[in-house]
Scaffold this motif. Structure first.
Motif, mmCIF file in Angstrom:
data_model
loop_
_atom_site.group_PDB
_atom_site.id
_atom_site.type_symbol
_atom_site.label_atom_id
_atom_site.label_comp_id
_atom_site.label_asym_id
_atom_site.label_seq_id
_atom_site.Cartn_x
_atom_site.Cartn_y
_atom_site.Cartn_z
ATOM 1 N N ILE A 136 7.737 26.105 -12.397
ATOM 2 C CA ILE A 136 6.760 25.383 -13.078
ATOM 3 C C ILE A 136 5.490 25.823 -12.330
ATOM 4 O O ILE A 136 4.395 26.130 -12.508
ATOM 5 C CB ILE A 136 6.828 23.898 -13.163
ATOM 6 C CG1 ILE A 136 7.822 23.663 -14.306
ATOM 7 C CG2 ILE A 136 5.656 23.418 -13.545
ATOM 8 C CD1 ILE A 136 7.680 24.587 -15.586
ATOM 9 N N LEU A 140 2.291 28.244 -12.798
ATOM 10 C CA LEU A 140 1.066 27.463 -12.726
ATOM 11 C C LEU A 140 -0.099 28.126 -11.921
ATOM 12 O O LEU A 140 -1.169 28.636 -12.102
ATOM 13 C CB LEU A 140 1.012 26.190 -12.146
ATOM 14 C CG LEU A 140 1.395 25.033 -13.223
ATOM 15 C CD1 LEU A 140 1.652 23.620 -12.528
ATOM 16 C CD2 LEU A 140 0.255 24.490 -14.331
ATOM 17 N N ASP A 143 -0.565 31.582 -13.828
ATOM 18 C CA ASP A 143 -1.433 31.455 -14.900
ATOM 19 C C ASP A 143 -3.020 31.131 -14.545
ATOM 20 O O ASP A 143 -3.856 31.570 -15.222
ATOM 21 C CB ASP A 143 -1.028 30.080 -15.540
ATOM 22 C CG ASP A 143 -1.806 29.791 -16.729
ATOM 23 O OD1 ASP A 143 -1.859 30.481 -17.966
ATOM 24 O OD2 ASP A 143 -2.685 28.941 -16.863
ATOM 25 N N PHE A 150 -2.152 26.916 -19.261
ATOM 26 C CA PHE A 150 -1.503 25.824 -18.832
ATOM 27 C C PHE A 150 -2.638 24.702 -18.462
ATOM 28 O O PHE A 150 -3.347 24.997 -17.231
ATOM 29 C CB PHE A 150 -0.210 25.850 -17.675
ATOM 30 C CG PHE A 150 0.693 26.741 -18.030
ATOM 31 C CD1 PHE A 150 1.256 27.021 -19.476
ATOM 32 C CD2 PHE A 150 1.212 27.715 -17.210
ATOM 33 C CE1 PHE A 150 2.215 27.843 -19.708
ATOM 34 C CE2 PHE A 150 2.074 28.519 -17.512
ATOM 35 C CZ PHE A 150 2.561 28.743 -19.095
ATOM 36 N N ALA A 156 2.647 23.049 -18.948
ATOM 37 C CA ALA A 156 3.391 24.090 -18.750
ATOM 38 C C ALA A 156 4.869 24.080 -18.979
ATOM 39 O O ALA A 156 5.582 24.650 -19.544
ATOM 40 C CB ALA A 156 3.463 24.418 -17.244
ATOM 41 N N ALA A 238 4.267 33.427 -14.523
ATOM 42 C CA ALA A 238 3.914 33.056 -15.943
ATOM 43 C C ALA A 238 4.837 33.821 -17.192
ATOM 44 O O ALA A 238 5.257 33.112 -18.059
ATOM 45 C CB ALA A 238 2.587 32.857 -16.112
#
Length: 294
Positions: A136, A140, A143, A150, A156, A238
């Motif tokens: 995650i 993040l 992204d 997200f 996310a 991502a």
């Protein structure tokens, strides 16, 4: 007092190992996150028309200038949550394994057993805490470069789970576990080898000594495990990628030297994080042990 009872006194209670590791991990993650952010950005594939500077320090200054200080902490909450679980589990499993391997009279450990205990605890931490939270965090950061799909860490998790299921949350498990097993073996092993050496020579375990030992362990860990870290980052971007796909993309982008991309920033983080992590762990463990044994 017998040598056996002295050895028992040096052992942390399981609850102490878990709580001390979790607290130390949270403090370390929050204090050193900009280093981790820049290292991750440098390791990710460049988007067309959006080149990423190779110098991690330029990444930090560019993001700070263009997006503000808050952007440097994108994904930090995920890392902090992960670090609480990761370091809580890692220190708990390491202490349990180390105690099982230790000499029953003196509580001492050979270098090989220290490394093996660290490797085993790294695998346990990867399964129960590190892989999903690292996935995650990395997604993040990736992204945030352009798509910005997200809105937060929970968002996310929701989107990744909807699109790829639980396997998507555990994307990069193989690379991450290789990294955690090797990193924990070198970090915990090196730290405890130094500690054993100092105890044998009656060197007091002060805050300065703990910090120095942790910093040395961080240096050894960084150079030894950097390729695994780069593979893990590519796998957990991502878009996501398999370990084999990540390996191929790294080779295609720059060959073998690409596996050590981001070493400077990771080294900066691991030197400080190692010092912070072990210093806080030792101090918190001492307080909790004293409290729980009274």
């Amino acid at each position: 007092m017998s040598s056996k009872s002295q050895g028992d006194e040096n052992k942390n209670l399981p609850l102490v190992s878990f709580m001390s590791g979790g607290i130390a991990g949270a403090i370390e993650a929050a204090a050193t996150y900009p280093f981790e952010f820049a290292k991750t950005r440098v390791q990710l594939r460049q988007e067309a028309g959006v080149p990423t500077p190779r110098n991690p320090f330029k990444v930090v200054s560019q993001v700070f200038r263009d997006e503000g200080v808050r952007a440097l902490y994108k994904g930090c909450s995920s890392l902090i949550v992960g670090s609480v679980g990761k370091d809580g589990v890692r220190f708990l499993s390491f202490d349990v394994i180390k105690n099982a391997f230790a000499d029953p009279e003196t509580g001492g450990m050979t270098p090989a057993r220290n490394m093996l205990a660290g490797m085993t605890s790294g695998v346990v931490a990867s399964i129960f805490a590190v892989t999903p939270t690292e996935r995650i965090k990395t997604a993040l950061i990736d992204d945030a470069r352009n798509k910005k799909r997200f809105k937060s860490a929970p968002h996310a998790v929701k989107l990744i789970y909807q699109e790829t299921g639980l396997l998507g949350i555990y994307r990069g498990f193989a690379g991450n576990t290789l990294k955690q097993a090797s990193a924990t073996a070198f970090r915990m092993g090196t730290y405890n080898i130094l500690k054993e050496y100092e105890r044998a020579r009656d060197i007091e375990q002060s805050t300065t000594v703990n910090f120095a030992n942790g910093a040395v362990a961080g240096i050894v860990t960084t150079y030894s495990t950097m390729p695994f870290d780069t593979i893990k980052t590519r796998s957990q971007s991502a878009k996501g990628a398999s370990t084999i796909e990540a390996f191929k993309s790294i080779m295609a982008d720059g060959g073998v030297k690409m596996f050590w991309r981001g070493t400077t920033m990771r080294l900066g983080r691991t030197v400080f994080s190692g010092g912070i992590l072990f210093t806080v762990y030792e101090r918190v463990a001492a307080v909790l042990n004293a409290f729980l044994r009274t």
